[in-house]
Scaffold this motif. Structure first.
Motif, PDB file in Angstrom:
ATOM      1  N   GLY A 116      -1.742   0.183   6.654  1.00 10.49           N
ATOM      2  CA  GLY A 116      -0.796  -0.265   5.632  1.00 10.49           C
ATOM      3  C   GLY A 116       0.512   0.508   5.717  1.00 10.49           C
ATOM      4  N   ASN A 117       1.430   0.198   4.823  1.00  8.96           N
ATOM      5  CA  ASN A 117       2.704   0.919   4.815  1.00  8.96           C
ATOM      6  C   ASN A 117       2.533   2.344   4.314  1.00  8.96           C
ATOM      7  OD1 ASN A 117       4.112  -1.360   5.669  1.00  8.96           O
ATOM      8  ND2 ASN A 117       4.280  -2.116   3.555  1.00  8.96           N
ATOM      9  N   THR A 118       1.488   2.567   3.505  1.00 10.83           N
ATOM     10  CA  THR A 118       1.291   3.897   2.940  1.00 10.83           C
ATOM     11  C   THR A 118       0.198   4.653   3.680  1.00 10.83           C
ATOM     12  OG1 THR A 118      -0.343   3.030   1.379  1.00 10.83           O
ATOM     13  CG2 THR A 118       1.954   3.096   0.650  1.00 10.83           C
ATOM     14  N   GLY A 119      -0.199   4.166   4.854  1.00 15.24           N
ATOM     15  CA  GLY A 119      -1.236   4.844   5.620  1.00 15.24           C
ATOM     16  C   GLY A 119      -2.441   3.941   5.854  1.00 15.24           C
TER      17      GLY A 119
ATOM     18  N   ARG B  89      -5.409  -8.724   2.165  1.00 13.17           N
ATOM     19  CA  ARG B  89      -4.761  -9.179   0.931  1.00 13.17           C
ATOM     20  C   ARG B  89      -4.747  -8.063  -0.110  1.00 13.17           C
ATOM     21  NH1 ARG B  89      -5.764 -11.150  -4.188  1.00 13.17           N
ATOM     22  NH2 ARG B  89      -7.945 -10.498  -4.001  1.00 13.17           N
ATOM     23  N   GLN B  90      -5.890  -7.379  -0.242  1.00 14.82           N
ATOM     24  CA  GLN B  90      -5.972  -6.313  -1.252  1.00 14.82           C
ATOM     25  C   GLN B  90      -5.020  -5.159  -0.913  1.00 14.82           C
ATOM     26  OE1 GLN B  90     -10.038  -5.149  -2.057  1.00 14.82           O
ATOM     27  NE2 GLN B  90     -10.696  -7.240  -2.457  1.00 14.82           N
ATOM     28  N   VAL B  91      -4.954  -4.802   0.374  1.00 10.80           N
ATOM     29  CA  VAL B  91      -4.048  -3.721   0.785  1.00 10.80           C
ATOM     30  C   VAL B  91      -2.595  -4.114   0.471  1.00 10.80           C
ATOM     31  CG1 VAL B  91      -3.076  -2.512   2.779  1.00 10.80           C
ATOM     32  CG2 VAL B  91      -5.553  -2.724   2.546  1.00 10.80           C
TER      33      VAL B  91
ATOM     34  N   ILE C 214      -1.973  -3.967  -3.343  1.00  9.97           N
ATOM     35  CA  ILE C 214      -1.877  -2.617  -3.903  1.00  9.97           C
ATOM     36  C   ILE C 214      -0.583  -1.944  -3.461  1.00  9.97           C
ATOM     37  CG2 ILE C 214      -2.934  -0.312  -3.966  1.00  9.97           C
ATOM     38  CD1 ILE C 214      -5.643  -1.766  -3.424  1.00  9.97           C
ATOM     39  N   GLU C 215      -0.231  -2.122  -2.180  1.00 12.58           N
ATOM     40  CA  GLU C 215       0.963  -1.446  -1.661  1.00 12.58           C
ATOM     41  C   GLU C 215       2.249  -2.025  -2.231  1.00 12.58           C
ATOM     42  OE1 GLU C 215       0.641  -1.233   2.616  1.00 12.58           O
ATOM     43  OE2 GLU C 215      -0.415   0.689   2.413  1.00 12.58           O
ATOM     44  N   SER C 216       2.165  -3.273  -2.696  1.00 15.93           N
ATOM     45  CA  SER C 216       3.375  -3.851  -3.295  1.00 15.93           C
ATOM     46  C   SER C 216       3.373  -3.634  -4.801  1.00 15.93           C
ATOM     47  CB  SER C 216       3.471  -5.332  -2.944  1.00 15.93           C
ATOM     48  OG  SER C 216       2.373  -6.014  -3.498  1.00 15.93           O
TER      49      SER C 216
END
Lengths: 95, 488
Positions: free
Chosen positions: B8-11, B246-248, B251-253
């Motif tokens: 993801g964008n946050t790891g 989808r969940q990642v 959450i990241e957005s």
């Protein structure tokens, strides 16, 4: 234990029973009366007593795996409010 | 097992998966009535007054359905509960005439067990992982709804209503789509060995509800969603991939996962919210007053255990001990039907190694080519054993046996009849073979000289030429011996 009007409305909705506001009010009183009556059982000390599943000693009877029933489509459909061919018909339930 | 991570964008994120598999119990009649469970019957013909929930009808449990659930539990080394009970799960839907499903919430018939899976069952060195099973309980299936036959009505067919299901609930021990696939395959294999479910996902006898959540590696469990009724292993793996991503993204957005029920759309390869009402899951379970508790006695449990077949893991180890390669042993035991076919072959007196090699290369090859399953094989184990017997007693050579097998597949004739008719018997007539060798050496004097001056590799050339001259029917061992003598 007692119920309020919201609970009565919720139970009615889950049971698909339409009740008016006045009926709900009346139902709150009736249900709470029944609950209070059953609650008298709480006075009995049952600590350490296994829940009873039958009044007389009895065990679950099991069937052999044999086809002995079915093939009664017309009987099964006889009381259906709506039917189409061999099917029950119900109001469309897709979202 | 290999670590599955979503970037993801946050790891990195890891995925936590649990499966609830509904497996239709193999039985003649339904769980609580004597109606047939047969597939594909006329609508509403396999329905009794019990299944249609007419007033005053009482359920009587089918012993066989409980027996199959217990045997399944034993096959996954699970705790078997001698005392269990049926509960009512209350909800209204048009496919559920009782207004409740008879199920087991509080006291399931089978408790904790486990299944060992390997990511690649054909690779003996592939790492293994134990997936915990929380419980198996027995419950009724619902009827079938059809929505596309009428503008304002849905049609209901209750043939499936009341058919016995086992719900097999895993622990959230699964951490990748591949592991989920391996688990479902292994579970299906075990069910088929045990004979408690045919595992046929296309006909809906096995379907999975997939619970997925995501979290930062080692972090707290995230909120999960449940994707309902996925009916193939491939779809399940796609649904997990989609849902985890989808969940990642959500959450990241800055959003949050909502605990909800979702559907997998195989055409669009995505999951969608079923947007059910918030209190749809208020099932108000309570013990079914129509049914006494299920109490299993020693004799019942003993019979369940005694009737269990050898299971795939044990079989695989035994096959390896018989001299099969780990790969062959794994392939032959993955599906019960393959293992049983192989064992029928052995029962006809075929050597284990010869039989396994032939089955894996020749028979599987032929079935693959014609798109047939083992069940549809035109050659049965007895016929195959006759063919292999002709090879091992030296009547025909290995290469001729392939020809004979092809004819068997086409004509269904017996191997010995084909050999007789086509004159394919292997000859050990040394005089005939020697005569051909003399001719070949005369025609290839240069090669004879080269061989004699040390070019050993040419030996194969002479073997080939001699076999060709003998039309493949010469005993290869005798050719070897005679050639060695002749070439000096």
């Amino acid at each position: 234990m007692s119920v309020d009007k919201d609970t009565v409305n919720k139970i009615a909705r889950l049971s698909r029973i339409a009740i008016s506001d006045a009926e709900a009010d009346k139902m709150v009183g009736e249900l709470n009366g029944i609950l209070a009556w059953v609650e008298q059982l709480g006075e009995v000390d049952v600590i350490g007593v296994e829940p009873m599943t039958a009044v007389i000693p009895n065990t679950l009877r099991l069937r052999d795996d044999v086809v002995t029933d079915g093939d009664v489509r017309d009987k099964v459909l006889a009381n259906a409010p709506a039917k189409e061919g061999s099917f029950f018909g119900v109001p469309k339930v897709i979202e | 097992m290999t670590e599955y991570r979503i970037q993801g964008n946050t790891g990195e994120w890891e995925v936590v998966i649990g499966l609830e598999v509904h497996a239709q119990v193999t039985s003649e009649s339904k769980l609580f009535s004597g109606s047939s469970t047969g597939f594909g019957a006329e609508p509403n013909s396999h329905v009794s007054l019990v299944d249609a929930a007419m007033p005053g009808m009482l359920p009587v449990p089918n012993r066989e359905c409980l027996r199959q659930a217990v045997r399944t539990g034993m096959a996954i080394n699970a705790q078997i509960n001698r005392w269990s009970r049926f509960d009512r799960k209350n909800y209204f839907y048009a496919d559920l005439p009782q207004g409740y499903q008879i199920s087991q919430l509080y006291h399931p018939i089978v408790g904790e067990g486990e299944i060992e899976v390997t990511l690649n069952e054909k690779d003996p060195d592939s790492p293994t992982k134990k997936i915990g099973i929380e419980r198996i309980h027995v419950e009724q299936d619902a009827g079938k709804l059809m929505h596309d036959q009428h503008p304002t009505m849905s049609f209901v067919d209750l043939n499936r209503s009341g058919v016995a299901l086992m719900e097999i609930v895993s622990r959230p021990d699964i951490s990748s789509p591949q592991e989920a696939g391996a688990y479902l395959k292994k579970l299906r294999s075990i069910l088929r060995y045990v004979g408690s479910c045919d595992g046929n996902m296309e006909q809906g006898s096995m379907r999975a509800d997939v619970n997925v959540s995501v979290r930062k590696p080692g972090g707290e469990l995230g909120t999960r969603t449940e994707t309902k009724n996925v009916n193939s292993i491939r779809f399940m793996m796609q649904a997990i991939e989609y849902e985890a991503q989808r969940q990642v993204d959500l959450i990241e957005s800055g959003g949050a996962v909502v605990q909800e029920t979702r559907l997998f759309d195989a055409n669009k390869m995505e999951t969608r919210s079923m947007r059910s009402k918030e209190d749809a899951h208020d099932y108000r379970y309570f013990p079914d007053p129509d049914l006494l508790p299920v109490e299993l006695d020693d004799a019942f449990l003993e019979e369940c255990r005694a009737s269990l077949p050898e299971l795939p893991d044990a079989k695989r180890i035994r096959y390896e001990a018989m001299g099969l390669t780990a790969y062959n042993a794994a392939v032959l035991t993955a599906e019960a039907e393959t293992a049983f076919w192989f064992e029928d072959l052995l029962a006809e007196g075929v050597d284990a190694k010869q039989g396994s090699n032939w089955l894996m290369s020749e028979l599987f090859g032929a079935l693959n080519k014609t798109g047939k399953t083992l069940d549809e094989s035109p050659v049965n184990p007895k016929q195959a054993a006759e063919l292999l017997g002709l090879v091992s007693d030296g009547t025909i050579s290995g290469s001729i046996s392939k020809q004979v097998f092809e004819i068997m597949l086409e004509t269904g004739q017996a191997a010995s009849a084909i050999v007789e008719e086509k004159g394919l018997k292997q000859t050990s007539d040394t005089g005939a073979i020697e005569a051909e060798i003399v001719k070949i050496m005369a025609a290839n004097e240069d090669k004879v000289a080269e061989y004699r001056s040390g070019k050993d590799k040419l030996f194969g050339f002479f073997v080939g030429q001699t076999m060709k001259a003998m039309q493949g029917k010469a005993n290869p061992q005798i050719i070897n011996d005679l050639l060695k003598k002749a070439l000096g």
